[in-house]
Design a protein around this motif. Structure first.
Motif, PDB file in Angstrom:
ATOM      1  N   PRO A  64     -10.913   9.277  -0.610  1.00 21.70           N
ATOM      2  CA  PRO A  64     -11.510   8.109  -0.834  1.00 21.70           C
ATOM      3  C   PRO A  64     -11.044   7.295  -1.855  1.00 21.70           C
ATOM      4  O   PRO A  64     -11.279   6.184  -2.187  1.00 21.70           O
ATOM      5  CB  PRO A  64     -13.037   8.512  -1.277  1.00 21.70           C
ATOM      6  CG  PRO A  64     -13.239   9.861  -1.533  1.00 21.70           C
ATOM      7  CD  PRO A  64     -11.964  10.636  -1.125  1.00 21.70           C
ATOM      8  N   SER A  65      -9.905   7.786  -2.731  1.00 24.71           N
ATOM      9  CA  SER A  65      -9.329   7.050  -3.739  1.00 24.71           C
ATOM     10  C   SER A  65      -7.968   6.629  -3.223  1.00 24.71           C
ATOM     11  O   SER A  65      -7.227   5.827  -4.037  1.00 24.71           O
ATOM     12  CB  SER A  65      -8.999   7.964  -4.920  1.00 24.71           C
ATOM     13  OG  SER A  65      -8.200   9.204  -4.544  1.00 24.71           O
ATOM     14  N   GLU A  66      -7.404   6.821  -1.841  1.00 27.52           N
ATOM     15  CA  GLU A  66      -6.131   6.245  -1.411  1.00 27.52           C
ATOM     16  C   GLU A  66      -6.521   4.855  -0.698  1.00 27.52           C
ATOM     17  O   GLU A  66      -6.918   4.646   0.356  1.00 27.52           O
ATOM     18  CB  GLU A  66      -5.721   7.203  -0.493  1.00 27.52           C
ATOM     19  CG  GLU A  66      -4.435   6.881   0.072  1.00 27.52           C
ATOM     20  CD  GLU A  66      -3.414   6.625  -0.694  1.00 27.52           C
ATOM     21  OE1 GLU A  66      -2.881   5.321  -0.733  1.00 27.52           O
ATOM     22  OE2 GLU A  66      -3.042   7.348  -1.602  1.00 27.52           O
ATOM     23  N   ALA A  67      -5.962   3.882  -1.443  1.00 28.26           N
ATOM     24  CA  ALA A  67      -5.984   2.399  -1.077  1.00 28.26           C
ATOM     25  C   ALA A  67      -5.328   2.172   0.041  1.00 28.26           C
ATOM     26  O   ALA A  67      -6.032   1.267   0.977  1.00 28.26           O
ATOM     27  CB  ALA A  67      -5.271   1.547  -2.242  1.00 28.26           C
ATOM     28  N   ASN A  68      -4.303   2.681   0.708  1.00 28.61           N
ATOM     29  CA  ASN A  68      -3.674   2.559   1.826  1.00 28.61           C
ATOM     30  C   ASN A  68      -4.621   2.778   3.020  1.00 28.61           C
ATOM     31  O   ASN A  68      -4.470   2.066   4.048  1.00 28.61           O
ATOM     32  CB  ASN A  68      -2.413   3.136   1.853  1.00 28.61           C
ATOM     33  CG  ASN A  68      -1.249   2.272   1.880  1.00 28.61           C
ATOM     34  OD1 ASN A  68      -1.447   1.070   1.905  1.00 28.61           O
ATOM     35  ND2 ASN A  68      -0.071   2.670   1.649  1.00 28.61           N
ATOM     36  N   PHE A  69      -5.555   3.745   2.955  1.00 29.28           N
ATOM     37  CA  PHE A  69      -6.139   4.340   4.031  1.00 29.28           C
ATOM     38  C   PHE A  69      -7.314   3.049   4.389  1.00 29.28           C
ATOM     39  O   PHE A  69      -7.761   2.885   5.577  1.00 29.28           O
ATOM     40  CB  PHE A  69      -6.795   5.608   4.019  1.00 29.28           C
ATOM     41  CG  PHE A  69      -5.874   6.624   3.596  1.00 29.28           C
ATOM     42  CD1 PHE A  69      -4.666   6.585   4.177  1.00 29.28           C
ATOM     43  CD2 PHE A  69      -6.259   7.830   2.761  1.00 29.28           C
ATOM     44  CE1 PHE A  69      -3.664   7.677   4.171  1.00 29.28           C
ATOM     45  CE2 PHE A  69      -5.189   9.066   2.797  1.00 29.28           C
ATOM     46  CZ  PHE A  69      -4.000   8.676   3.275  1.00 29.28           C
ATOM     47  N   TYR A  70      -7.710   2.633   3.306  1.00 32.30           N
ATOM     48  CA  TYR A  70      -8.731   1.534   3.222  1.00 32.30           C
ATOM     49  C   TYR A  70      -8.017   0.135   4.130  1.00 32.30           C
ATOM     50  O   TYR A  70      -8.633  -0.588   4.763  1.00 32.30           O
ATOM     51  CB  TYR A  70      -9.313   0.940   2.213  1.00 32.30           C
ATOM     52  CG  TYR A  70     -10.166   2.056   1.905  1.00 32.30           C
ATOM     53  CD1 TYR A  70     -11.693   2.029   1.857  1.00 32.30           C
ATOM     54  CD2 TYR A  70      -9.776   3.088   0.803  1.00 32.30           C
ATOM     55  CE1 TYR A  70     -12.395   2.946   1.415  1.00 32.30           C
ATOM     56  CE2 TYR A  70     -10.758   4.019   0.419  1.00 32.30           C
ATOM     57  CZ  TYR A  70     -12.181   4.167   0.725  1.00 32.30           C
ATOM     58  OH  TYR A  70     -12.947   5.007   0.181  1.00 32.30           O
ATOM     59  N   PHE A  71      -6.893   0.184   3.501  1.00 38.28           N
ATOM     60  CA  PHE A  71      -6.152  -1.142   3.999  1.00 38.28           C
ATOM     61  C   PHE A  71      -5.786  -0.892   5.578  1.00 38.28           C
ATOM     62  O   PHE A  71      -5.899  -1.971   6.273  1.00 38.28           O
ATOM     63  CB  PHE A  71      -4.719  -1.285   3.416  1.00 38.28           C
ATOM     64  CG  PHE A  71      -3.553  -2.098   4.062  1.00 38.28           C
ATOM     65  CD1 PHE A  71      -3.893  -3.556   4.135  1.00 38.28           C
ATOM     66  CD2 PHE A  71      -2.548  -1.557   4.591  1.00 38.28           C
ATOM     67  CE1 PHE A  71      -3.144  -4.617   4.749  1.00 38.28           C
ATOM     68  CE2 PHE A  71      -1.690  -2.472   5.157  1.00 38.28           C
ATOM     69  CZ  PHE A  71      -1.952  -3.783   5.142  1.00 38.28           C
ATOM     70  N   LYS A  72      -5.361   0.261   5.844  1.00 37.46           N
ATOM     71  CA  LYS A  72      -5.132   0.483   7.449  1.00 37.46           C
ATOM     72  C   LYS A  72      -6.380   0.429   8.438  1.00 37.46           C
ATOM     73  O   LYS A  72      -6.496  -0.301   9.392  1.00 37.46           O
ATOM     74  CB  LYS A  72      -4.447   1.698   7.466  1.00 37.46           C
ATOM     75  CG  LYS A  72      -3.073   1.889   7.027  1.00 37.46           C
ATOM     76  CD  LYS A  72      -2.176   3.344   7.226  1.00 37.46           C
ATOM     77  CE  LYS A  72      -0.644   3.136   6.856  1.00 37.46           C
ATOM     78  NZ  LYS A  72      -0.004   4.315   7.322  1.00 37.46           N
TER      79      LYS A  72
END
Length: 214
Positions: A64-72
């Motif tokens: 939950p702290s990985e920005a790119n996963f939210y972006f994707k």
């Protein structure tokens, strides 16, 4: 070894061949973040938005702290929203926006998430929260992080609202800072497609060629 093989196929754009290898690897390593991300990317490339959302959703839960996963996740959800009926899309827009905003919260220098939000605020009708002001706000933030993205995004906003002379100024600033093929291409496209000046477009592309041949 199989992972390297699948990775290589993915890099070469042979996604259909890479997919079954990644899928069998995932059966053995169901929580392997990298494999899940590759499968999400393959589903996204194949425009299988639902499948991509499942994979990216798993990634958000796992890290939950990985920005790119939210972006994707936000990007794929946005693509899905374009394909469903307007009423259903309404309910998805907020989630798209919050995923992009979360990416920026986790990584304040996230360039792509700001580009995505600019596009979202430009494309949405005002009644759904579309806002030139907010698009400009994210463009200004980009300017602080990456001058070339700042000028390109502001040029994009001006071009969207058919203020071509202003767009031209921003693209020229982007060229001065970035001097990349993309910056010249943006100005050339503006001249050719919007300002009906094919001669100017040609001159811009020739200038790029001359600068980069030396």
């Amino acid at each position: 070894m199989n992972f390297e093989k699948a990775q290589q196929l993915f890099e070469e754009g042979k996604l259909e061949q890479a997919k079954p290898i990644f899928e069998s690897l995932l059966k053995k390593n169901p929580s392997n973040i990298k494999i899940i991300e590759y499968l999400g990317d393959i589903a996204g490339h194949s425009k299988d938005w639902d499948e991509a959302l499942v994979y990216y959703g798993k990634l958000k839960k796992a890290k939950p702290s990985e920005a790119n996963f939210y972006f994707k996740y936000g990007g794929v959800l946005g693509m899905k929203a374009l394909q469903v009926n307007k009423f259903k899309a309404l309910g998805m827009i907020d989630e798209v926006r919050t995923n992009f905003e979360k990416a920026i919260e986790l990584n304040p220098k996230h360039i792509e998430a700001r580009w995505a939000l600019i596009e979202l605020y430009l494309q949405l009708p005002g009644i759904l929260g579309g806002s030139e002001k907010k698009a400009i706000q994210y463009s200004n933030e980009l300017l602080q992080i990456s001058a070339v993205d700042g000028y390109l995004s502001r040029g994009h906003i001006e071009e969207y609202f058919k203020r071509y002379a202003k767009a031209e100024q921003h693209y020229k600033k982007a060229i001065a800072v970035g001097n990349s093929k993309k910056t010249y291409q943006k100005l050339a496209n503006l001249y050719a497609n919007k300002m009906k000046s094919p001669d100017k477009a040609q001159a811009v592309l020739e200038e790029f060629k001359k600068k980069n041949d030396n």
